[in-house]
Scaffold this motif. Structure first.
Motif, PDB file in Angstrom:
ATOM      1  N   ASN A 205       0.831  -1.210   0.000  1.00  0.00           N
ATOM      2  CA  ASN A 205       0.000   0.000   0.000  1.00  0.00           C
ATOM      3  C   ASN A 205       0.860   1.252   0.000  1.00  0.00           C
ATOM      4  N   LEU A 206       1.910   1.244   0.815  1.00  0.00           N
ATOM      5  CA  LEU A 206       2.818   2.395   0.819  1.00  0.00           C
ATOM      6  C   LEU A 206       3.477   2.577  -0.540  1.00  0.00           C
ATOM      7  N   SER A 207       3.935   1.466  -1.120  1.00  0.00           N
ATOM      8  CA  SER A 207       4.565   1.548  -2.439  1.00  0.00           C
ATOM      9  C   SER A 207       3.589   2.042  -3.491  1.00  0.00           C
ATOM     10  N   SER A 208       2.332   1.575  -3.429  1.00  0.00           N
ATOM     11  CA  SER A 208       1.343   2.000  -4.424  1.00  0.00           C
ATOM     12  C   SER A 208       1.009   3.481  -4.272  1.00  0.00           C
ATOM     13  N   GLU A 209       1.034   4.010  -3.039  1.00  0.00           N
ATOM     14  CA  GLU A 209       0.776   5.439  -2.855  1.00  0.00           C
ATOM     15  C   GLU A 209       1.866   6.278  -3.519  1.00  0.00           C
ATOM     16  N   PHE A 210       3.116   5.892  -3.341  1.00  0.00           N
ATOM     17  CA  PHE A 210       4.207   6.624  -3.996  1.00  0.00           C
ATOM     18  C   PHE A 210       4.139   6.456  -5.515  1.00  0.00           C
ATOM     19  N   SER A 211       3.907   5.206  -5.967  1.00  0.00           N
ATOM     20  CA  SER A 211       3.843   4.964  -7.412  1.00  0.00           C
ATOM     21  C   SER A 211       2.661   5.686  -8.042  1.00  0.00           C
ATOM     22  N   GLY A 212       1.515   5.691  -7.334  1.00  0.00           N
ATOM     23  CA  GLY A 212       0.344   6.386  -7.870  1.00  0.00           C
ATOM     24  C   GLY A 212       0.585   7.879  -8.023  1.00  0.00           C
ATOM     25  N   PHE A 213       1.219   8.479  -7.030  1.00  0.00           N
ATOM     26  CA  PHE A 213       1.515   9.905  -7.149  1.00  0.00           C
ATOM     27  C   PHE A 213       2.520  10.174  -8.265  1.00  0.00           C
ATOM     28  N   ALA A 214       3.512   9.285  -8.402  1.00  0.00           N
ATOM     29  CA  ALA A 214       4.490   9.447  -9.489  1.00  0.00           C
ATOM     30  C   ALA A 214       3.814   9.366 -10.852  1.00  0.00           C
ATOM     31  N   ASN A 215       2.863   8.440 -11.015  1.00  0.00           N
ATOM     32  CA  ASN A 215       2.145   8.339 -12.291  1.00  0.00           C
ATOM     33  C   ASN A 215       1.285   9.574 -12.540  1.00  0.00           C
ATOM     34  N   GLN A 216       0.622  10.067 -11.494  1.00  0.00           N
ATOM     35  CA  GLN A 216      -0.164  11.293 -11.659  1.00  0.00           C
ATOM     36  C   GLN A 216       0.715  12.468 -12.073  1.00  0.00           C
ATOM     37  N   LEU A 217       1.866  12.565 -11.436  1.00  0.00           N
ATOM     38  CA  LEU A 217       2.764  13.676 -11.759  1.00  0.00           C
ATOM     39  C   LEU A 217       3.349  13.525 -13.153  1.00  0.00           C
ATOM     40  N   ARG A 218       3.642  12.249 -13.537  1.00  0.00           N
ATOM     41  CA  ARG A 218       4.204  12.011 -14.863  1.00  0.00           C
ATOM     42  C   ARG A 218       3.212  12.359 -15.971  1.00  0.00           C
ATOM     43  N   ASN A 219       1.934  12.092 -15.744  1.00  0.00           N
ATOM     44  CA  ASN A 219       0.916  12.316 -16.777  1.00  0.00           C
ATOM     45  C   ASN A 219       0.141  13.606 -16.552  1.00  0.00           C
ATOM     46  N   ARG A 220       0.671  14.483 -15.706  1.00  0.00           N
ATOM     47  CA  ARG A 220      -0.074  15.698 -15.372  1.00  0.00           C
ATOM     48  C   ARG A 220      -0.351  16.554 -16.598  1.00  0.00           C
ATOM     49  N   ARG A 221       0.647  16.806 -17.400  1.00  0.00           N
ATOM     50  CA  ARG A 221       0.468  17.689 -18.560  1.00  0.00           C
ATOM     51  C   ARG A 221      -0.325  17.004 -19.663  1.00  0.00           C
ATOM     52  N   ARG A 222      -0.201  15.668 -19.746  1.00  0.00           N
ATOM     53  CA  ARG A 222      -0.867  14.982 -20.845  1.00  0.00           C
ATOM     54  C   ARG A 222      -2.372  14.877 -20.629  1.00  0.00           C
ATOM     55  N   VAL A 223      -2.800  14.604 -19.435  1.00  0.00           N
ATOM     56  CA  VAL A 223      -4.220  14.379 -19.188  1.00  0.00           C
ATOM     57  C   VAL A 223      -4.896  15.563 -18.504  1.00  0.00           C
ATOM     58  N   GLY A 224      -4.211  16.664 -18.438  1.00  0.00           N
ATOM     59  CA  GLY A 224      -4.826  17.826 -17.810  1.00  0.00           C
ATOM     60  C   GLY A 224      -4.983  17.663 -16.316  1.00  0.00           C
ATOM     61  N   GLY A 225      -3.862  17.467 -15.630  1.00  0.00           N
ATOM     62  CA  GLY A 225      -3.891  17.197 -14.200  1.00  0.00           C
ATOM     63  C   GLY A 225      -4.336  18.403 -13.401  1.00  0.00           C
ATOM     64  N   PRO A 226      -4.573  18.213 -12.108  1.00  0.00           N
ATOM     65  CA  PRO A 226      -5.056  19.313 -11.263  1.00  0.00           C
ATOM     66  C   PRO A 226      -3.967  20.347 -11.017  1.00  0.00           C
ATOM     67  N   ALA A 227      -4.434  21.510 -10.580  1.00  0.00           N
ATOM     68  CA  ALA A 227      -3.481  22.568 -10.245  1.00  0.00           C
ATOM     69  C   ALA A 227      -2.708  22.238  -8.974  1.00  0.00           C
ATOM     70  N   ARG A 228      -3.368  21.525  -8.071  1.00  0.00           N
ATOM     71  CA  ARG A 228      -2.734  21.079  -6.837  1.00  0.00           C
ATOM     72  C   ARG A 228      -3.098  19.623  -6.605  1.00  0.00           C
ATOM     73  N   TYR A 229      -2.259  18.926  -5.862  1.00  0.00           N
ATOM     74  CA  TYR A 229      -2.499  17.527  -5.538  1.00  0.00           C
ATOM     75  C   TYR A 229      -2.896  17.399  -4.082  1.00  0.00           C
ATOM     76  N   ASP A 230      -3.848  16.501  -3.837  1.00  0.00           N
ATOM     77  CA  ASP A 230      -4.285  16.268  -2.458  1.00  0.00           C
ATOM     78  C   ASP A 230      -3.161  15.622  -1.652  1.00  0.00           C
ATOM     79  N   VAL A 231      -3.050  16.036  -0.412  1.00  0.00           N
ATOM     80  CA  VAL A 231      -2.016  15.527   0.472  1.00  0.00           C
ATOM     81  C   VAL A 231      -2.585  14.340   1.253  1.00  0.00           C
ATOM     82  N   HIS A 232      -1.996  13.179   1.076  1.00  0.00           N
ATOM     83  CA  HIS A 232      -2.432  11.982   1.796  1.00  0.00           C
ATOM     84  C   HIS A 232      -1.251  11.029   1.895  1.00  0.00           C
ATOM     85  N   GLY A 233      -1.432   9.947   2.658  1.00  0.00           N
ATOM     86  CA  GLY A 233      -0.367   8.963   2.797  1.00  0.00           C
ATOM     87  C   GLY A 233       0.544   9.287   3.969  1.00  0.00           C
TER      88      GLY A 233
END
Length: 483
Positions: A205-233
């Motif tokens: 679960n810890l690894s997936s939280e880091f990997s999930g955020f990395a994927n969101q950040l990697r695809n931020r410009r391509r898929v129109g990511g949010p202006a800010r990311y929610d803080v969790h984990g």
């Protein structure tokens, strides 16, 4: 105040402590069960030696083992070897014959000839009985008792003395299931499995939280990511997200400031540029007037190019679902209306071979028609600008431009091929940096931002821009992701 258990350090310490406690408990349960079983088997071994000694000397057996003589009918069954017919024996019992030696070189002759073990559950492995040189019959009897105590079966044991009738040996209090200690080894293994599962779950679960955020950040410009990311984990991930949010805010502020400055400059230059055009129109020297108007056009065009590049970097257009085929058709139609040599080459029908079916030995085939609509999630204005820049580039360096689409399950490639270009693909790829222009700047207009804008738009769609030499000229390949 930060909760220490929400940090990786605190969670790691807690998990390691719990793992040590559960591991120690599991090891203690396992070793305690082993020790209890060894003690139970040792007591059974001693009871077997005592039983043989009592029988050998003609004394009454100890209170732990009862000996009962068989009836006359059962004696006949035992003599014939039909032990399953003896009364009190479980039906369909499994028989294990254990021959015992009469004596050995260091002991008096023994009188116990053999034992017959009748169990409703299993056949005992005689090979498991420990044998060694010089082992006495009493020790062998003890090993038999040890073997009986190793399993929870409650067998019926029938024995025969050398010159005596068959008897039933009841040692339930020695080797029976009720006499056996509680076996907690399964509980220990269950604790270890549960603890391992919990540790793996938390770690994954810890690894997936880091990997999930990395994927969101990697695809931020391509898929129109949010202006800010929610803080969790965990706290460490929260710190990373806060730092990324601060960086994105700073980057966005810089881009907005750059765009505001450029927009202001473009707006402020509008008035003097108009005055310059009016004044240039009053110049009687036609050659000088044309040069001044060309400089004014170049200046305003350069400002618009920089604004276009900045808007592409800012990623202001939201992605939406669109038909790429229809978009390319519209772009090509606009160039054809202007009399430009631009064509859209339709793809050929593709035959896709299916897998073999359980109902037929042949593989099926499916035809994907060339006129099918290709839909993607993208930014139509940005894609139109990118394709337009590639077409303009092809027309500048060649006589005509041909557009084609190549599709895969994950991506789509827009191919723009020129005809008659003398420029190599490697030379054009070197011009994708901002303000990089070739050696023909004197004959071909431009500001060195066209390919840079196309490459930026390609990255916004998770793709890339590349060039390759073809038989007719140079092919520009704009690859974008389908989703």
């Amino acid at each position: 105040m930060n909760n220490p258990l929400r940090s990786l350090r605190g969670m790691t310490g807690l998990l390691v402590g719990c793992a040590l406690v559960v591991g120690g408990l599991s090891v203690w349960l396992w070793m305690a069960s082993n020790a209890n079983w060894r003690g139970h088997q040792d007591r059974s071994y001693l009871a077997g030696i005592t039983f043989y000694t009592d029988i050998q000397s003609g004394r009454r057996a100890s209170a732990d083992v009862e000996v009962t003589r068989l009836s006359t009918t059962d004696q006949a069954y035992a003599e014939a070897g039909n032990f399953q017919q003896i009364s009190g024996v479980p039906r369909a019992a499994r028989i294990t014959n254990v021959p015992l030696p009469i004596g050995d070189s260091g002991a008096l002759p023994g009188r116990l000839v053999s034992l017959a073990i009748l169990s409703p559950d299993l056949i005992y492995r005689i090979a498991d009985i420990t044998r060694r040189d010089g082992q006495t019959p009493a020790e062998t009897t003890g090993e038999v008792f040890r073997l009986l105590a190793s399993f929870c079966s409650d067998p019926v044991v029938i024995g025969r003395l050398s010159e005596a009738p068959w008897v039933i040996i009841d040692g339930t209090s020695v080797w029976g299931c009720d006499a056996a200690p509680k076996d907690r080894r399964l509980l220990a293994a269950l604790f270890a499995i549960i603890a391992t599962g919990v540790l793996l779950t938390v770690a994954l679960n810890l690894s997936s939280e880091f990997s999930g955020f990395a994927n969101q950040l990697r695809n931020r410009r391509r898929v129109g990511g949010p202006a800010r990311y929610d803080v969790h984990g965990p706290q460490e991930l929260r710190d990373i997200v806060d730092a990324v949010n601060s960086h994105l805010e700073s980057e966005r502020a810089q881009l907005e400031g750059r765009a505001a400055v450029l927009s202001g400059v473009s707006h402020d230059l509008g008035t003097p540029a108009t005055r310059l055009r009016l004044r240039a129109a009053l110049i009687e020297d036609e050659d000088l007037r044309q040069k001044l108007e060309a400089d004014i056009d170049s200046m305003t065009s350069m400002i618009e190019s920089v604004l276009t590049f900045t808007r592409a970097e800012m990623n202001v257009e939201a992605p939406r679902k669109l038909s790429l085929t229809a978009l390319i058709d519209a772009i090509v139609a606009n160039y054809e209306d202007m009399g430009r040599a631009v064509t859209f080459r339709k793809a050929d029908d593709v035959i896709v071979r299916g897998g073999a079916s359980v109902f037929t030995s042949r593989q099926g085939q499916t035809v994907m028609l060339a006129d099918r609509q290709i839909t993607i999630t993208g930014r139509p204005i940005a894609l139109e600008r990118a394709v337009g820049n590639l077409i303009d580039n092809a027309l500048k360096y060649g006589r005509r431009a041909t557009i084609a689409l190549e599709t895969t399950a994950d991506s789509i490639t827009i191919v723009v091929e020129d005809e008659g270009s003398d420029t190599a693909a490697l030379d054009i790829e070197a011009l994708m940096e901002p303000y990089k222009r070739g050696n023909n700047t004197a004959t071909i207009a431009g500001h060195g931002l066209g390919l840079t804008i196309v490459a930026t738009i390609a990255k916004l769609h998770g793709g890339s821009l590349a060039f390759e030499d073809s038989a007719k000229g140079v092919c520009a390949r704009l690859t974008i992701q389908r989703n």
